[in-house]
Design a protein around this motif. Structure first.
Motif, PDB file in Angstrom:
ATOM      1  N   GLY A  97      35.113  23.070  89.870  1.00 11.03           N
ATOM      2  CA  GLY A  97      35.250  24.139  90.859  1.00 11.03           C
ATOM      3  C   GLY A  97      36.351  23.878  91.872  1.00 11.03           C
ATOM      4  N   ILE A 114      42.320  23.560  90.212  1.00 12.16           N
ATOM      5  CA  ILE A 114      42.737  23.861  88.829  1.00 12.16           C
ATOM      6  C   ILE A 114      41.737  24.804  88.161  1.00 12.16           C
ATOM      7  CG2 ILE A 114      43.293  22.837  86.572  1.00 12.16           C
ATOM      8  CD1 ILE A 114      45.366  22.366  88.891  1.00 12.16           C
ATOM      9  N   GLU A 165      30.837  20.817  93.091  1.00 11.24           N
ATOM     10  CA  GLU A 165      31.288  21.429  94.353  1.00 11.24           C
ATOM     11  C   GLU A 165      32.249  22.564  94.021  1.00 11.24           C
ATOM     12  OE1 GLU A 165      30.473  20.483  97.367  1.00 11.24           O
ATOM     13  OE2 GLU A 165      29.507  18.546  96.957  1.00 11.24           O
ATOM     14  N   TYR A 194      27.672  18.544  84.881  1.00 12.07           N
ATOM     15  CA  TYR A 194      27.600  18.968  83.477  1.00 12.07           C
ATOM     16  C   TYR A 194      26.605  18.080  82.733  1.00 12.07           C
ATOM     17  CZ  TYR A 194      28.720  19.885  78.680  1.00 12.07           C
ATOM     18  OH  TYR A 194      28.609  20.235  77.363  1.00 12.07           O
ATOM     19  N   VAL A 239      41.966  19.930  81.101  1.00 11.24           N
ATOM     20  CA  VAL A 239      43.162  20.149  81.910  1.00 11.24           C
ATOM     21  C   VAL A 239      44.066  18.932  82.080  1.00 11.24           C
ATOM     22  CG1 VAL A 239      42.204  22.122  83.158  1.00 11.24           C
ATOM     23  CG2 VAL A 239      41.888  19.810  84.074  1.00 11.24           C
ATOM     24  N   ASP A 240      43.613  17.750  81.630  1.00  9.90           N
ATOM     25  CA  ASP A 240      44.444  16.564  81.836  1.00  9.90           C
ATOM     26  C   ASP A 240      45.103  16.008  80.595  1.00  9.90           C
ATOM     27  OD1 ASP A 240      44.885  15.237  84.472  1.00  9.90           O
ATOM     28  OD2 ASP A 240      42.772  15.758  84.662  1.00  9.90           O
TER      29      ASP A 240
HETATM   30  N1  LIG Z   1      46.272  21.670  83.566  1.00  8.46           N
HETATM   31  C1  LIG Z   1      46.897  21.814  84.718  1.00  8.46           C
HETATM   32  O1  LIG Z   1      47.611  22.806  84.907  1.00  8.46           O
HETATM   33  C2  LIG Z   1      46.766  20.761  85.796  1.00  8.46           C
HETATM   34  C3  LIG Z   1      47.618  20.799  86.899  1.00  8.46           C
HETATM   35  C4  LIG Z   1      47.440  19.854  87.897  1.00  8.46           C
HETATM   36  C5  LIG Z   1      46.413  18.925  87.790  1.00  8.46           C
HETATM   37  N2  LIG Z   1      45.603  18.896  86.707  1.00  8.46           N
HETATM   38  C6  LIG Z   1      44.420  17.965  86.593  1.00  8.46           C
HETATM   39  O2  LIG Z   1      43.230  18.758  86.767  1.00  8.46           O
HETATM   40  C7  LIG Z   1      42.152  17.947  87.246  1.00  8.46           C
HETATM   41  C8  LIG Z   1      41.381  18.744  88.322  1.00  8.46           C
HETATM   42  O3  LIG Z   1      42.223  18.932  89.447  1.00  8.46           O
HETATM   43  P1  LIG Z   1      41.676  19.658  90.770  1.00  8.46           P
HETATM   44  O4  LIG Z   1      42.821  19.649  91.731  1.00  8.46           O
HETATM   45  O5  LIG Z   1      41.052  20.947  90.417  1.00  8.46           O
HETATM   46  O6  LIG Z   1      40.555  18.582  91.238  1.00  8.46           O
HETATM   47  P2  LIG Z   1      39.406  18.760  92.325  1.00  8.46           P
HETATM   48  O7  LIG Z   1      39.010  17.376  92.730  1.00  8.46           O
HETATM   49  O8  LIG Z   1      39.828  19.762  93.342  1.00  8.46           O
HETATM   50  O9  LIG Z   1      38.206  19.432  91.515  1.00  8.46           O
HETATM   51  C9  LIG Z   1      37.398  18.747  90.597  1.00  8.46           C
HETATM   52  C10 LIG Z   1      36.170  19.586  90.388  1.00  8.46           C
HETATM   53  O10 LIG Z   1      35.389  19.001  89.350  1.00  8.46           O
HETATM   54  C11 LIG Z   1      33.996  19.008  89.759  1.00  8.46           C
HETATM   55  N3  LIG Z   1      33.304  17.958  89.005  1.00  8.46           N
HETATM   56  C12 LIG Z   1      33.606  16.634  88.941  1.00  8.46           C
HETATM   57  N4  LIG Z   1      32.727  16.014  88.111  1.00  8.46           N
HETATM   58  C13 LIG Z   1      31.869  16.963  87.638  1.00  8.46           C
HETATM   59  C14 LIG Z   1      30.764  16.948  86.741  1.00  8.46           C
HETATM   60  N5  LIG Z   1      30.362  15.817  86.161  1.00  8.46           N
HETATM   61  N6  LIG Z   1      30.138  18.112  86.488  1.00  8.46           N
HETATM   62  C15 LIG Z   1      30.529  19.281  87.066  1.00  8.46           C
HETATM   63  N7  LIG Z   1      31.572  19.347  87.933  1.00  8.46           N
HETATM   64  C16 LIG Z   1      32.233  18.206  88.210  1.00  8.46           C
HETATM   65  C17 LIG Z   1      34.052  18.774  91.256  1.00  8.46           C
HETATM   66  O11 LIG Z   1      32.856  19.190  91.881  1.00  8.46           O
HETATM   67  C18 LIG Z   1      35.244  19.668  91.617  1.00  8.46           C
HETATM   68  O12 LIG Z   1      34.823  20.998  91.792  1.00  8.46           O
HETATM   69  C19 LIG Z   1      42.789  16.655  87.772  1.00  8.46           C
HETATM   70  O13 LIG Z   1      42.313  15.580  86.974  1.00  8.46           O
HETATM   71  C20 LIG Z   1      44.309  16.887  87.653  1.00  8.46           C
HETATM   72  O14 LIG Z   1      44.976  15.720  87.216  1.00  8.46           O
HETATM   73  C21 LIG Z   1      45.762  19.793  85.700  1.00  8.46           C
END
Ligand SMILES: NC(=O)c1ccc[n+]([C@@H]2O[C@H](COP(=O)([O-])OP(=O)(O)OC[C@H]3O[C@@H](n4cnc5c(N)ncnc54)[C@H](O)[C@@H]3O)[C@@H](O)[C@H]2O)c1
Ligand SMILES: C[C@@]1(CC(=O)O)C2=NC(=C\c3[nH]c(c(CCC(=O)O)c3CC(=O)O)Cc3[nH]c(c(CC(=O)O)c3CCC(=O)O)/C=C3\N/C(=C\2)[C@@H](CCC(=O)O)[C@]3(C)CC(=O)O)/[C@H]1CCC(=O)O
Length: 192
Positions: free
Chosen positions: A20, A23, A44, A65, A103-104
């Motif tokens: 949430g 990304i 969150e 999850y 996404v990673d």
């Molecule tokens: N694909 C893309 O375009 C792109 C671009 C930039 C970054 N990224 C990667 O995307 C990832 C997410 O980035 P972000 O900025 O959204 O991070 P963030 O920390 O803002 O959000 C992570 C989310 O995951 C949730 N979460 C974590 N563990 C969980 C679980 N076990 N069950 C349910 N929810 C869970 C958290 O509550 C939070 O809402 C990073 O690892 C980053 O490297 C991808």
């Protein structure tokens, strides 16, 4: 291997977003242009994500999850900041008829998100096969600036001609000529 570009029908396909943060918000915002059948599970939510979920009346569960959560979904987007979880859900998705985007790493993706523009019936999707998402975004911006909004009206007219004129060589030639002239108009600064 290169990615096959296709336009995917989402009717009757349930989508799950895990995560949430920012990304997850970007992926949700893009998906909402095409479907509303989206559920979210996240520990969150960011304020933007919360607003988007509420505005669109989507299902949201605030929790971690757990294995089995994907079993009724056709597509899962794993947008968590936890790479082992991305790998685990990708592996789990192979047990079900569920396509995974993580996404990673493209290693855990059955498909990747393109950058896209959508103007009425025109959709143009751009991918760099994961080589440079920043470049995909810039090409999208370039296309957005280059292609006028009037393309929607133009496509309506073309659709009508296709449904009223008899099929055949003459129709093909006329439609091709009209499309060519319309695009030539962009270069001359004529948008109609
Ligand atoms: N694909 C893309 O375009 C792109 C671009 C930039 C970054 N990224 C990667 O995307 C990832 C997410 O980035 P972000 O900025 O959204 O991070 P963030 O920390 O803002 O959000 C992570 C989310 O995951 C949730 N979460 C974590 N563990 C969980 C679980 N076990 N069950 C349910 N929810 C869970 C958290 O509550 C939070 O809402 C990073 O690892 C980053 O490297 C991808
Ligand atoms: C196009 C777009 C669509 C969308 O998100 O809907 C999209 N990423 C966008 C933006 C963007 N993403 C990133 C930046 C920072 C600059 C940069 O790295 O270039 C920017 C630019 C910015 O935000 O300004 C970082 C990033 N992205 C990925 C990784 C992981 C990795 O590479 O391993 C990392 C590193 C994370 C880190 O370093 O921490 C992975 C993927 N991102 C993809 C799509 C898929 C491949 C698309 C393709 O074919 O190119 C793929 C493979 C998987 C997927 O996400 O499906 C959207 C633009 C929307 C628009 O505005 O039009």
């Amino acid at each position: 291997m290169a990615y096959f570009p296709a336009f995917f029908k989402l009717d009757n396909k349930k989508i799950l977003i895990v995560g949430g943060g920012y990304i997850a918000y970007e992926k949700l915002d893009h998906l909402l242009d095409f479907t509303k059948d989206i559920s979210v599970i996240a520990l969150e939510l960011s304020a933007d994500m919360k607003k988007l979920i509420e505005t669109n009346n989507l299902s949201y569960e605030q929790r971690a999850y757990k294995v089995g959560d994907i079993k009724d979904f056709a597509v899962v987007i794993v947008a968590v900041d936890d790479i082992p979880l991305q790998a685990d859900i990708f592996k789990e998705s192979k047990k079900y008829n569920c396509l995974c985007n993580a996404v990673d790493s493209v290693d855990y993706c059955d498909f990747i998100f393109p950058s896209y523009i959508k103007k009425d019936d025109l959709t143009i999707a751009v991918s760099t096969s994961g080589a440079s998402p920043a470049m995909a975004k810039r090409i999208r911006m370039y296309l957005e600036d280059t292609i006028p909004d009037s393309v929607g009206e133009f496509l309506k007219e073309m659709k009508k001609l296709r449904s009223t004129l008899p099929k055949g060589k003459e129709r093909m030639k006329m439609l091709d000529e009209k499309a060519k002239k319309y695009i030539q108009g962009w270069k001359n600064g004529n948008e109609s």
